[in-house]
Design a protein around this motif. Structure first.
Motif, PDB file in Angstrom:
ATOM      1  N   GLU A   1       0.749  -0.930   0.227  1.00 64.10           N
ATOM      2  CA  GLU A   1       0.651  -0.333  -0.096  1.00 64.10           C
ATOM      3  C   GLU A   1       0.639   0.759   0.025  1.00 64.10           C
ATOM      4  N   GLU A   2       1.689   0.783   0.487  1.00 62.54           N
ATOM      5  CA  GLU A   2       3.050   2.509   0.560  1.00 62.54           C
ATOM      6  C   GLU A   2       3.431   2.755  -1.060  1.00 62.54           C
ATOM      7  N   LYS A   3       4.150   2.227  -1.434  1.00 64.20           N
ATOM      8  CA  LYS A   3       4.494   2.071  -3.006  1.00 64.20           C
ATOM      9  C   LYS A   3       3.128   3.030  -3.657  1.00 64.20           C
ATOM     10  N   ALA A   4       2.265   2.034  -3.755  1.00 58.27           N
ATOM     11  CA  ALA A   4       0.862   2.444  -4.336  1.00 58.27           C
ATOM     12  C   ALA A   4       0.616   3.811  -3.956  1.00 58.27           C
ATOM     13  N   LEU A   5       1.035   4.484  -2.334  1.00 60.67           N
ATOM     14  CA  LEU A   5       0.392   5.534  -2.143  1.00 60.67           C
ATOM     15  C   LEU A   5       1.556   6.757  -2.951  1.00 60.67           C
TER      16      LEU A   5
ATOM     17  N   SER B   1       1.642  10.634  -9.451  1.00 56.31           N
ATOM     18  CA  SER B   1       0.625  10.888 -10.792  1.00 56.31           C
ATOM     19  C   SER B   1      -0.441  11.963 -10.688  1.00 56.31           C
ATOM     20  N   LEU B   2      -0.489  12.884  -9.127  1.00 62.46           N
ATOM     21  CA  LEU B   2      -1.233  13.110  -8.601  1.00 62.46           C
ATOM     22  C   LEU B   2      -0.474  14.571  -9.468  1.00 62.46           C
ATOM     23  N   LYS B   3       0.829  14.706  -9.066  1.00 60.61           N
ATOM     24  CA  LYS B   3       1.981  15.777  -9.207  1.00 60.61           C
ATOM     25  C   LYS B   3       1.854  15.862 -10.760  1.00 60.61           C
ATOM     26  N   GLU B   4       2.097  15.556 -11.287  1.00 58.32           N
ATOM     27  CA  GLU B   4       2.121  15.089 -12.962  1.00 58.32           C
ATOM     28  C   GLU B   4       0.334  15.728 -13.350  1.00 58.32           C
TER      29      GLU B   4
ATOM     30  N   TYR C   1     -13.396  16.692  10.739  1.00 57.52           N
ATOM     31  CA  TYR C   1     -11.794  17.283  11.094  1.00 57.52           C
ATOM     32  C   TYR C   1     -10.549  15.986  10.732  1.00 57.52           C
ATOM     33  N   THR C   2     -10.611  15.510  10.455  1.00 57.34           N
ATOM     34  CA  THR C   2      -9.069  14.895   9.873  1.00 57.34           C
ATOM     35  C   THR C   2      -9.234  15.535   8.647  1.00 57.34           C
ATOM     36  N   ALA C   3      -9.749  15.824   7.988  1.00 57.34           N
ATOM     37  CA  ALA C   3      -9.614  16.276   6.431  1.00 57.34           C
ATOM     38  C   ALA C   3      -9.596  17.896   6.656  1.00 57.34           C
ATOM     39  N   ARG C   4      -9.746  18.216   7.796  1.00 61.51           N
ATOM     40  CA  ARG C   4     -10.471  19.942   7.823  1.00 61.51           C
ATOM     41  C   ARG C   4      -9.835  20.475   7.070  1.00 61.51           C
ATOM     42  N   ASP C   5      -8.089  20.403   6.864  1.00 63.85           N
ATOM     43  CA  ASP C   5      -7.088  21.117   5.980  1.00 63.85           C
ATOM     44  C   ASP C   5      -7.037  21.451   4.790  1.00 63.85           C
ATOM     45  N   TYR C   6      -7.477  20.333   4.435  1.00 59.18           N
ATOM     46  CA  TYR C   6      -7.674  20.280   3.080  1.00 59.18           C
ATOM     47  C   TYR C   6      -9.155  19.422   2.226  1.00 59.18           C
TER      48      TYR C   6
ATOM     49  N   ARG D   1      -7.561   9.062   6.629  1.00 58.67           N
ATOM     50  CA  ARG D   1      -6.492   9.986   7.032  1.00 58.67           C
ATOM     51  C   ARG D   1      -5.557   9.448   5.944  1.00 58.67           C
ATOM     52  N   LEU D   2      -5.455   8.158   5.662  1.00 61.70           N
ATOM     53  CA  LEU D   2      -4.541   8.128   3.956  1.00 61.70           C
ATOM     54  C   LEU D   2      -4.344   8.908   2.793  1.00 61.70           C
ATOM     55  N   ALA D   3      -5.921   9.872   3.110  1.00 63.86           N
ATOM     56  CA  ALA D   3      -6.241  11.295   1.824  1.00 63.86           C
ATOM     57  C   ALA D   3      -4.955  12.414   2.203  1.00 63.86           C
ATOM     58  N   VAL D   4      -5.183  12.935   3.689  1.00 63.15           N
ATOM     59  CA  VAL D   4      -4.480  13.226   3.836  1.00 63.15           C
ATOM     60  C   VAL D   4      -3.013  13.647   3.673  1.00 63.15           C
ATOM     61  N   GLU D   5      -2.532  12.345   4.492  1.00 64.29           N
ATOM     62  CA  GLU D   5      -1.062  12.035   3.583  1.00 64.29           C
ATOM     63  C   GLU D   5      -0.861  12.120   2.306  1.00 64.29           C
ATOM     64  N   VAL D   6      -1.710  12.035   1.464  1.00 64.44           N
ATOM     65  CA  VAL D   6      -1.286  12.369   0.117  1.00 64.44           C
ATOM     66  C   VAL D   6      -1.708  13.275  -0.071  1.00 64.44           C
ATOM     67  N   ALA D   7      -2.384  14.262   0.184  1.00 70.35           N
ATOM     68  CA  ALA D   7      -2.352  15.953  -0.238  1.00 70.35           C
ATOM     69  C   ALA D   7      -1.533  16.852   0.847  1.00 70.35           C
ATOM     70  N   LYS D   8      -0.893  15.948   1.632  1.00 70.37           N
ATOM     71  CA  LYS D   8       0.690  16.944   2.269  1.00 70.37           C
ATOM     72  C   LYS D   8       1.215  17.038   1.466  1.00 70.37           C
ATOM     73  N   GLU D   9       1.308  15.908   0.432  1.00 70.75           N
ATOM     74  CA  GLU D   9       2.365  15.690  -0.675  1.00 70.75           C
ATOM     75  C   GLU D   9       2.397  16.095  -1.837  1.00 70.75           C
ATOM     76  N   VAL D  10       1.156  16.532  -2.165  1.00 70.80           N
ATOM     77  CA  VAL D  10       0.626  17.015  -3.317  1.00 70.80           C
ATOM     78  C   VAL D  10       1.207  18.621  -3.140  1.00 70.80           C
ATOM     79  N   ARG D  11       1.114  19.088  -2.518  1.00 68.00           N
ATOM     80  CA  ARG D  11       0.345  20.322  -2.017  1.00 68.00           C
ATOM     81  C   ARG D  11       1.649  20.909  -2.529  1.00 68.00           C
ATOM     82  N   LYS D  12       2.918  20.221  -2.258  1.00 70.07           N
ATOM     83  CA  LYS D  12       3.786  20.791  -2.643  1.00 70.07           C
ATOM     84  C   LYS D  12       4.162  20.801  -3.162  1.00 70.07           C
ATOM     85  N   VAL D  13       3.297  20.462  -5.056  1.00 71.02           N
ATOM     86  CA  VAL D  13       3.392  20.944  -5.585  1.00 71.02           C
ATOM     87  C   VAL D  13       2.468  22.300  -6.204  1.00 71.02           C
ATOM     88  N   ASP D  14       1.554  21.825  -5.851  1.00 71.21           N
ATOM     89  CA  ASP D  14       0.152  22.656  -5.996  1.00 71.21           C
ATOM     90  C   ASP D  14      -0.794  23.048  -4.635  1.00 71.21           C
ATOM     91  N   PRO D  15      -0.111  24.275  -4.136  1.00 67.82           N
ATOM     92  CA  PRO D  15      -0.852  24.265  -2.742  1.00 67.82           C
ATOM     93  C   PRO D  15      -2.422  24.830  -2.539  1.00 67.82           C
TER      94      PRO D  15
END
Length: 303
Positions: A127-131, A137-140, A209-214, A172-186
């Motif tokens: 799963e970690e590799k898939a994330l 992909s989302l950054k591209e 509440y988990t996703a509130r900032d994203y 919670r996994l969505a937030v992990e991805v969003a944190k990473e993708v926002r490095k490219v697109d805020p």
């Protein structure tokens, strides 16, 4: 709750779910979009691919005249092609990215402000590799979208073991991805849907509440998960209060309450809260839409 609900949110609807005969990009698209555009309850719409260029132009002009905000749903495109943005197969992953780039082109053509998509299936292992692959992909995708304008990308969270069985999946996994993708697109964010929460085994409070900032988009709807033989089973978005289903006025009231608490909706807000409802069997689209509006008004009045 005092105050007109439409002053606290931009009320929208997912056109291709309310009128599922249009989901593949054909059918009575112009006629059914007009039904929504002439309904003053709504000020936002989500459409998907429109295969005929002339129809795209007519719909665009109609929504311009109506003063509608609009989003573009790329979820049906990915699902119909069984495309996977987190595939371990590089060629398949690029095919999925190409589908979204084509969707972005059409989203700009119809003057959409936001594009929604979803992850690929949850893999049996690694799963970690898939994330990591999904984030890449989302950054591209985000880089491509921003190379053409200001289109905002929104990743919708789905179930991971009931129907769509997506990698994202848990918020919670969505937030992990969003944190990473926002490095490219805020501007990148998450789309949460009330109707998915029971399948995600999350309450409105926990998920929001988990996703509130994203969170940059919200859907409201219902799901049925009791009997796999029922035509509404899974991610079919039946009307609120469908017999044996999970979401009705009480659940919608709680969802709205938490959206208020986290500040997604507030006085003067232009943030979208959109119905995602679909007729079951021989139900009428128009009746389902009217029932959804009444349910939202009842829920709002309970706050």
């Amino acid at each position: 709750m005092k105050g007109d609900l439409q002053y606290f949110m931009n009320v929208g609807i997912v056109h291709f779910m309310a009128f599922p005969e249009t989901i593949a990009g054909d059918g009575p698209i112009v006629e059914t979009v007009k039904k929504i555009a002439t309904d003053d309850f709504f000020s936002s719409i989500e459409i998907t691919r429109i295969n005929d260029q002339n129809q795209r132009q007519i719909v665009t002009q109609m929504l311009d005249s109506a003063g509608f905000k609009r989003g573009f749903g790329a979820q049906p495109i990915l699902l119909s092609h069984r495309a996977d943005l987190n595939s371990f197969d590089q060629e398949k992953r690029q095919q999925a990215i190409s589908l979204i780039k084509n969707a972005i082109d059409q989203a700009y053509e119809v003057k959409a402000e936001k594009l929604g998509l979803l992850s690929g299936p949850k893999p049996e292992t690694n799963e970690e590799k898939a994330l990591e692959l999904l984030s890449d992909s989302l950054k591209e995708i985000c880089r491509y979208a921003k190379s053409k304008g200001d289109l905002v990308i929104s990743l919708e969270t789905f179930d991971d073991d009931t129907d769509k069985k997506c990698l994202i999946g848990p918020n919670r996994l969505a937030v992990e991805v969003a944190k990473e993708v926002r490095k490219v697109d805020p501007t990148f964010g998450l789309m949460l849907d009330l109707s998915h929460l029971p399948m995600q085994r999350e309450s409105s409070r926990d998920a929001l509440y988990t996703a509130r900032d994203y969170i940059n988009h919200a859907h409201i709807g219902n799901c049925y998960i009791n009997n796999p033989s029922d035509p509404a089973y899974g991610d079919q978005h039946p009307r609120f209060g469908y017999p044996g289903s999970e979401c009705d006025t009480e659940e919608l009231t709680e969802y709205l309450k938490i959206l208020l608490e986290i500040g997604y909706i507030e006085e003067g807000s232009d943030n979208v809260v959109a119905f995602e409802v679909k007729p079951v069997g021989n139900e009428s689209s128009e009746v389902i839409i009217a029932q959804s509006k009444r349910t939202l008004v009842r829920a709002w009045n309970r706050l």
